[in-house]
Design a protein around this motif. Structure first.
Motif, short mmCIF file in Angstrom:
data_model
loop_
_atom_site.label_atom_id
_atom_site.label_comp_id
_atom_site.label_asym_id
_atom_site.label_seq_id
_atom_site.Cartn_x
_atom_site.Cartn_y
_atom_site.Cartn_z
N SER A 1 0.84 -1.22 0.11
CA SER A 1 -0.04 0.10 0.04
C SER A 1 0.88 1.33 0.06
O SER A 1 2.06 1.12 0.28
CB SER A 1 -1.01 -0.06 1.25
OG SER A 1 -0.24 0.21 2.35
N ALA B 1 0.41 3.72 2.13
CA ALA B 1 1.02 3.99 3.58
C ALA B 1 2.16 2.98 4.02
O ALA B 1 3.28 3.71 4.64
CB ALA B 1 -0.27 3.52 4.58
N GLN C 1 -2.24 9.66 4.17
CA GLN C 1 -1.92 8.04 4.25
C GLN C 1 -0.74 7.91 5.43
O GLN C 1 -0.55 6.55 5.94
CB GLN C 1 -0.87 8.06 2.95
CG GLN C 1 -1.54 8.10 1.59
CD GLN C 1 -3.21 7.92 1.56
OE1 GLN C 1 -3.33 6.73 1.63
NE2 GLN C 1 -3.95 8.61 1.17
#
Length: 478
Positions: free
Chosen positions: A164, A166, A212
């Motif tokens: 991801s 993040a 994020q």
């Protein structure tokens, strides 16, 4: 050495194209694509080979130069018009980035050259900024450029071994190093008070990237992210104000109270948000009130730590006083709904201290119950919820206001019975249930003084219409 020389020459040619003419720029891009295809990347990046140490750094400089070339122009198109030339250029640059990432992925999969990580460290920042700039619909993007940018982001995450964005920015765990610092290092020159509006995409890149990163990674970057958020929220354009407030809210929600209270940061945030309450924009008011409700516990904790517990809720009192002042004369439905939507949260937070505002709350409640709010009746439902909470928290002071509140509730019930508009039956039922609950609470806190004979001739008797069974039951209860 030949590749290093060719890349250096390419950088000089790009720097010399101030106006970025189409043919010359595309010729440079074509040459770079040929270099990417022809180079033996595994040998070049292998530490045992004769590859120059400056090669990864040169690749990073080239990627930054191309990313800047593909960025939207500093002057925004009038009326939000499309920029097809920017989107076309971005699609070409993105295709080149995909080729370069594909070569790095091949080197990574061969497992014979660990030096690909060094090259990726220099390339990841520019690739990420390019992808975030062009992946969403904007005046400077097209479906093709958006698709290419999305591919660049997906391939970048795959090559980085991240599932991801993040994880890409923060790292896999708290001890791992993500790339948020590198990305913010590239954004920093464009995020000061004078330059953040030059690139119209910069505020979107910063805001989306900030969203994020969550706790606990965000704390260590507070000095980098707080000033740009304040600059954006302090702009004269409502769109930028809302975007900046969303950034501030994310910071409040993901940074510990101790860090926000240090250097008086929480007070700075409070003053910046409080000033926005004077703007008659419902989107802005919505964002500001949500952020303030999360900021109040931080400010109260600071007051407790300083030994001034008696003044712990003064900020909440100050905001509620201003909100009620604005609610009384407000006639715009969107703003009325926005204010009413957050009123229950203030009553819950203040509890018994709501008695400080009872006189003004009474006027607001009576006024808002009288006005039809459209098919959804959001304002009336929220005002009824507020009234329930006010009765529950301040019941010793309600008996002297019984007649005023009872008249308002009975009038509301009659309005519901007369209502022949497009209001759904489910909404009418919800209004009736909330109003009946308020009447029950009034009866309890006034020791049974709610009697139908006191008002039948004045209110229910004047309601000459056929009631539903539930409405008649409510009247009979009274």
């Amino acid at each position: 050495a030949a590749l290093q020389h060719a890349l250096s020459q390419t950088l000089h040619r790009l720097a010399g194209l101030e106006a970025r003419p189409g043919k010359a720029w595309r010729a440079i891009l074509k040459d770079v694509a040929a270099l990417v295809e022809a180079a033996a990347w595994q040998q070049l990046l292998d530490g045992s080979a004769e590859a120059p140490r400056a090669l990864p750094e040169l690749l990073g400089q080239l990627a930054r130069a191309l990313e800047k070339d593909a960025a939207p122009p500093t002057e925004e198109a009038p009326g939000g018009q499309r920029r097809p030339e920017v989107a076309e250029k971005a699609a070409e640059v993105g295709s080149l980035f995909l080729k370069l990432l594909g070569k790095l992925e091949a080197v990574k999969n061969s497992q014979a050259c660990p030096a690909w990580e060094t090259a990726l460290r220099h390339l990841a920042g520019p690739f990420y900024i390019f992808a975030i700039t062009h992946r969403l619909e904007q005046p400077w993007t097209s479906p093709r450029s958006q698709a290419v940018a999305e591919e660049v982001l997906s391939l970048l995450l795959r090559v980085s071994g991240c599932s991801s964005v993040a994880e890409f920015l923060c790292g896999e765990n708290e001890g791992a190093r993500g790339r948020f610092t590198a990305v913010m290092g590239l954004l920093k020159p464009h995020l000061n008070k004078e330059s953040w509006k030059i690139n119209p995409a910069m505020k979107h890149i910063f805001s989306w990237t900030l969203q994020q990163v969550t706790q606990p990674w965000l704390t260590q970057h507070l000095e980098r992210i707080l000033p740009p958020s304040l600059f954006i929220s302090d702009d004269y354009q409502t769109e930028n104000k809302v975007l900046g407030v969303h950034c501030l809210h994310h910071i409040v929600a993901n940074v510990p109270a101790a860090d926000l209270l240090q250097y008086n940061r929480a007070q700075v945030l409070y003053q910046a948000l409080f000033n926005h309450l004077y703007m008659p924009e419902h989107h802005l008011i919505q964002a500001v009130l949500l952020c303030l409700l999360d900021l109040f516990p931080v400010l109260e904790k600071g007051q407790h730590w300083s030994g001034d517990a008696a003044r712990a809720s003064m900020h909440c009192h100050e905001v509620l006083q201003l909100v009620l002042t604005h609610m009384e004369p407000e006639h715009r439905l969107l703003l009325r709904r926005t204010y009413a939507r957050h009123l229950p949260a203030f009553v819950k937070r203040l509890g018994i201290l709501t008695v400080w505002h009872l006189k003004r709350l009474e006027r607001v409640i009576v006024d808002y119950l009288e006005v039809y709010d459209g098919p959804e009746e959001e304002a009336r439902l929220k005002i009824l919820e507020t009234l329930k909470l006010v009765i529950q928290h301040t019941w010793p002071r309600i008996s002297c206001r019984l007649i005023v509140l009872l008249k308002a509730l009975l009038k509301l019930l009659c309005d519901i019975a007369r209502d022949t508009s497009l209001t759904p039956e489910s909404t009418k039922k919800a209004l009736l249930q909330e109003a009946t609950h308020c009447l029950i609470l009034l009866d309890h806190c006034s020791q049974g003084q709610v009697k139908v004979r006191q008002f039948q001739s004045g209110f229910i008797g004047s309601c000459r219409c056929r009631h539903t069974e539930e409405q008649q039951t409510a009247f009979n209860y009274i």
